[in-house]
Design a protein around this motif. Structure first.
Motif, PDB file in Angstrom:
ATOM      1  N   TRP A  38      39.532  73.262 -79.910  1.00 49.42           N
ATOM      2  CA  TRP A  38      40.029  72.035 -80.266  1.00 49.42           C
ATOM      3  C   TRP A  38      38.908  70.831 -80.389  1.00 49.42           C
ATOM      4  O   TRP A  38      39.109  69.970 -81.107  1.00 49.42           O
TER       5      TRP A  38
ATOM      6  N   ALA B  68      43.885  67.363 -78.581  1.00 50.65           N
ATOM      7  CA  ALA B  68      44.521  67.963 -79.729  1.00 50.65           C
ATOM      8  C   ALA B  68      45.174  66.884 -80.378  1.00 50.65           C
ATOM      9  O   ALA B  68      45.374  67.263 -81.507  1.00 50.65           O
TER      10      ALA B  68
ATOM     11  N   GLN C  93      47.086  73.842 -84.994  1.00 54.61           N
ATOM     12  CA  GLN C  93      47.397  74.593 -84.003  1.00 54.61           C
ATOM     13  C   GLN C  93      47.705  75.855 -84.156  1.00 54.61           C
ATOM     14  O   GLN C  93      47.213  76.744 -83.577  1.00 54.61           O
TER      15      GLN C  93
END
Length: 111
Positions: A37, A41, A103
């Motif tokens: 990340w 995030a 994600q």
């Protein structure tokens, strides 16, 4: 008899919820998630103190797994509280689709 503080009561409740579920996120996976990340995030902030945030909160049946945890800055984590990630992203007017695609890509690499 002294009354219990609200924060102590909530801490005990959280501890009981945490004990009821099996968490399988390893330290190595957490480090890999933070590296992938590259910061929070949600907002992209690169604060030093990133926290584990469950996209589906533990209070709603989530647990610490590679597919459910993302690194979050303290501000985003506190703002999200125990809201599901998609609801929170919509309320904050963030790009939900871009977050979910990224994600999924990161989970594929890390998991």
């Amino acid at each position: 008899m002294a009354s219990r503080s609200r924060s102590a009561t909530y801490a005990r409740r959280r501890q009981r919820r945490m004990a009821k579920v099996t968490h399988d996120l390893t330290d190595e996976q957490w480090q890999a998630l933070m590296e992938a990340w590259g910061g929070c995030a949600y907002c992209g902030g690169d604060g030093a103190a990133l926290q584990k945030d469950c996209m589906l909160p533990i209070s709603r049946g989530g647990r610490y797994t590679v597919t459910n945890v993302v690194p979050a800055c303290g501000s985003c984590n506190a703002s999200k509280c125990n809201t599901e990630v998609t609801t929170w992203l919509r309320r904050k007017r963030m790009d939900e689709a871009a977050f979910l695609v990224r994600q999924a890509e990161i989970v594929r690499v890390v998991g």
